[in-house]
Design a protein around this motif. Structure first.
Motif, PDB file in Angstrom:
ATOM      1  N   PRO A   1      10.428  -0.591   4.434  1.00  0.00           N
ATOM      2  CA  PRO A   1      11.326   0.597   3.849  1.00  0.00           C
ATOM      3  C   PRO A   1      11.159   0.822   2.575  1.00  0.00           C
ATOM      4  N   LEU A   2      11.294   2.122   2.108  1.00  0.00           N
ATOM      5  CA  LEU A   2      10.974   2.337   0.841  1.00  0.00           C
ATOM      6  C   LEU A   2      12.326   2.837   0.316  1.00  0.00           C
ATOM      7  N   GLU A   3      13.167   1.813   0.012  1.00  0.00           N
ATOM      8  CA  GLU A   3      14.735   1.988  -0.287  1.00  0.00           C
ATOM      9  C   GLU A   3      14.928   3.392  -1.308  1.00  0.00           C
ATOM     10  N   ASN A   4      14.162   3.556  -2.398  1.00  0.00           N
ATOM     11  CA  ASN A   4      14.456   4.307  -3.263  1.00  0.00           C
ATOM     12  C   ASN A   4      14.227   5.798  -2.656  1.00  0.00           C
ATOM     13  N   LEU A   5      13.645   5.993  -1.560  1.00  0.00           N
ATOM     14  CA  LEU A   5      13.112   7.391  -0.968  1.00  0.00           C
ATOM     15  C   LEU A   5      13.859   7.365   0.234  1.00  0.00           C
ATOM     16  N   GLY A   6      14.514   6.484   0.766  1.00  0.00           N
ATOM     17  CA  GLY A   6      15.336   6.573   1.926  1.00  0.00           C
ATOM     18  C   GLY A   6      14.489   6.264   3.152  1.00  0.00           C
ATOM     19  N   MET A   7      13.496   5.873   3.064  1.00  0.00           N
ATOM     20  CA  MET A   7      12.612   5.810   4.334  1.00  0.00           C
ATOM     21  C   MET A   7      12.296   4.682   4.940  1.00  0.00           C
ATOM     22  N   ASP A   8      12.080   4.834   6.275  1.00  0.00           N
ATOM     23  CA  ASP A   8      11.809   3.528   7.006  1.00  0.00           C
ATOM     24  C   ASP A   8      10.332   3.131   6.943  1.00  0.00           C
ATOM     25  N   GLY A   9      10.154   2.005   7.461  1.00  0.00           N
ATOM     26  CA  GLY A   9       8.806   1.291   7.434  1.00  0.00           C
ATOM     27  C   GLY A   9       7.951   2.368   8.154  1.00  0.00           C
TER      28      GLY A   9
ATOM     29  N   PRO B   1      -5.964   7.236 -10.885  1.00  0.00           N
ATOM     30  CA  PRO B   1      -7.096   7.118 -10.050  1.00  0.00           C
ATOM     31  C   PRO B   1      -7.564   5.803 -10.065  1.00  0.00           C
ATOM     32  N   ALA B   2      -7.275   4.868 -11.212  1.00  0.00           N
ATOM     33  CA  ALA B   2      -7.838   3.531 -11.457  1.00  0.00           C
ATOM     34  C   ALA B   2      -7.212   2.492 -10.553  1.00  0.00           C
ATOM     35  N   MET B   3      -6.109   3.018  -9.712  1.00  0.00           N
ATOM     36  CA  MET B   3      -5.516   1.859  -8.855  1.00  0.00           C
ATOM     37  C   MET B   3      -6.337   1.818  -7.706  1.00  0.00           C
ATOM     38  N   LEU B   4      -7.217   2.910  -7.336  1.00  0.00           N
ATOM     39  CA  LEU B   4      -8.053   2.742  -6.165  1.00  0.00           C
ATOM     40  C   LEU B   4      -9.124   1.693  -6.056  1.00  0.00           C
ATOM     41  N   SER B   5      -9.427   1.436  -7.180  1.00  0.00           N
ATOM     42  CA  SER B   5     -10.335   0.410  -7.618  1.00  0.00           C
ATOM     43  C   SER B   5      -9.855  -0.873  -7.379  1.00  0.00           C
ATOM     44  N   GLN B   6      -8.457  -1.024  -7.668  1.00  0.00           N
ATOM     45  CA  GLN B   6      -7.765  -2.517  -7.785  1.00  0.00           C
ATOM     46  C   GLN B   6      -7.276  -2.938  -6.364  1.00  0.00           C
ATOM     47  N   VAL B   7      -7.894  -2.328  -5.277  1.00  0.00           N
ATOM     48  CA  VAL B   7      -7.269  -2.946  -4.087  1.00  0.00           C
ATOM     49  C   VAL B   7      -8.536  -2.499  -3.082  1.00  0.00           C
ATOM     50  N   LYS B   8      -8.580  -3.347  -2.056  1.00  0.00           N
ATOM     51  CA  LYS B   8      -9.334  -3.038  -0.876  1.00  0.00           C
ATOM     52  C   LYS B   8      -8.601  -3.080   0.440  1.00  0.00           C
ATOM     53  N   VAL B   9      -9.020  -2.721   1.626  1.00  0.00           N
ATOM     54  CA  VAL B   9      -8.420  -2.607   2.610  1.00  0.00           C
ATOM     55  C   VAL B   9      -8.039  -4.023   3.311  1.00  0.00           C
ATOM     56  N   GLY B  10      -6.990  -4.379   3.925  1.00  0.00           N
ATOM     57  CA  GLY B  10      -6.426  -5.634   3.932  1.00  0.00           C
ATOM     58  C   GLY B  10      -5.591  -6.312   2.946  1.00  0.00           C
ATOM     59  N   ASP B  11      -5.784  -5.883   1.670  1.00  0.00           N
ATOM     60  CA  ASP B  11      -4.887  -6.495   0.545  1.00  0.00           C
ATOM     61  C   ASP B  11      -3.284  -6.144   0.723  1.00  0.00           C
ATOM     62  N   LYS B  12      -2.662  -7.316   0.313  1.00  0.00           N
ATOM     63  CA  LYS B  12      -1.099  -7.051   0.515  1.00  0.00           C
ATOM     64  C   LYS B  12      -0.550  -6.773  -0.867  1.00  0.00           C
ATOM     65  N   VAL B  13       0.140  -5.784  -1.018  1.00  0.00           N
ATOM     66  CA  VAL B  13       0.645  -5.114  -2.254  1.00  0.00           C
ATOM     67  C   VAL B  13       2.115  -5.105  -2.413  1.00  0.00           C
ATOM     68  N   ASP B  14       2.533  -4.885  -3.635  1.00  0.00           N
ATOM     69  CA  ASP B  14       3.704  -4.565  -3.897  1.00  0.00           C
ATOM     70  C   ASP B  14       3.377  -3.206  -4.810  1.00  0.00           C
ATOM     71  N   PHE B  15       4.529  -2.270  -4.316  1.00  0.00           N
ATOM     72  CA  PHE B  15       4.222  -0.985  -4.895  1.00  0.00           C
ATOM     73  C   PHE B  15       5.677  -0.276  -5.212  1.00  0.00           C
ATOM     74  N   VAL B  16       5.650   0.866  -5.938  1.00  0.00           N
ATOM     75  CA  VAL B  16       6.524   1.827  -6.073  1.00  0.00           C
ATOM     76  C   VAL B  16       6.394   3.153  -5.928  1.00  0.00           C
ATOM     77  N   ALA B  17       6.835   3.766  -4.841  1.00  0.00           N
ATOM     78  CA  ALA B  17       6.179   5.380  -4.510  1.00  0.00           C
ATOM     79  C   ALA B  17       7.594   6.222  -5.137  1.00  0.00           C
ATOM     80  N   GLU B  18       7.134   7.430  -5.596  1.00  0.00           N
ATOM     81  CA  GLU B  18       8.133   8.212  -5.879  1.00  0.00           C
ATOM     82  C   GLU B  18       7.811   9.502  -5.503  1.00  0.00           C
ATOM     83  N   GLU B  19       8.642  10.477  -5.299  1.00  0.00           N
ATOM     84  CA  GLU B  19       8.135  11.900  -4.996  1.00  0.00           C
ATOM     85  C   GLU B  19       7.825  12.718  -6.352  1.00  0.00           C
TER      86      GLU B  19
END
Length: 115
Positions: A66-74, A84-102
């Motif tokens: 769930p994205l609680e700050n956006l009121g969205m389910d998983g 764009p530097a975030m794209l090089s910090q992760v690869k498929v399969g990585d577990k992440v913590d993140f904040v998404a905003e509109e």
């Protein structure tokens, strides 16, 4: 003619009760669309797994809870990234913590860290 009137009245009653029911269901929803700025809700990290890194479009596909700050389910969805530097910090399969905003109508990852 009486049957026609009764049918119309019944149809109007059903339509009205359906709208009232739908409005009642949305009573507890946060409809602010991420309009809160700088509040504690925006700093709350969500958890997910990287499913795709698309450097060409500047997006990450994340299977998330769930994205609680956006009121969205998983779900699994693609997000733009603020940096764009975030794209090089992760690869498929990585577990992440993140904040998404509109931001400008697009769901955007503004903070990202590997678990």
């Amino acid at each position: 003619m009486k049957k026609t009137f009764v049918s119309i009245a019944f149809g109007v009653a059903l339509a009205t009760s359906g709208a009232a029911f739908a409005a009642g269901d949305m009573e507890n929803m946060d409809m602010s669309s991420g309009a809160k700025q700088g509040g504690a809700a925006n700093s709350s990290m969500s958890h997910g797994e990287i499913k795709k890194v698309d450097t060409a479009s500047g997006k990450l596909t994340i299977k998330h809870g769930p994205l609680e700050n956006l009121g969205m389910d998983g779900m699994t969805m693609a997000f733009k990234v603020k940096d764009p530097a975030m794209l090089s910090q992760v690869k498929v399969g990585d577990k992440v913590d993140f904040v998404a905003e509109e931001i400008n109508g697009a769901l955007t990852v503004t903070k990202l860290q590997k678990q």
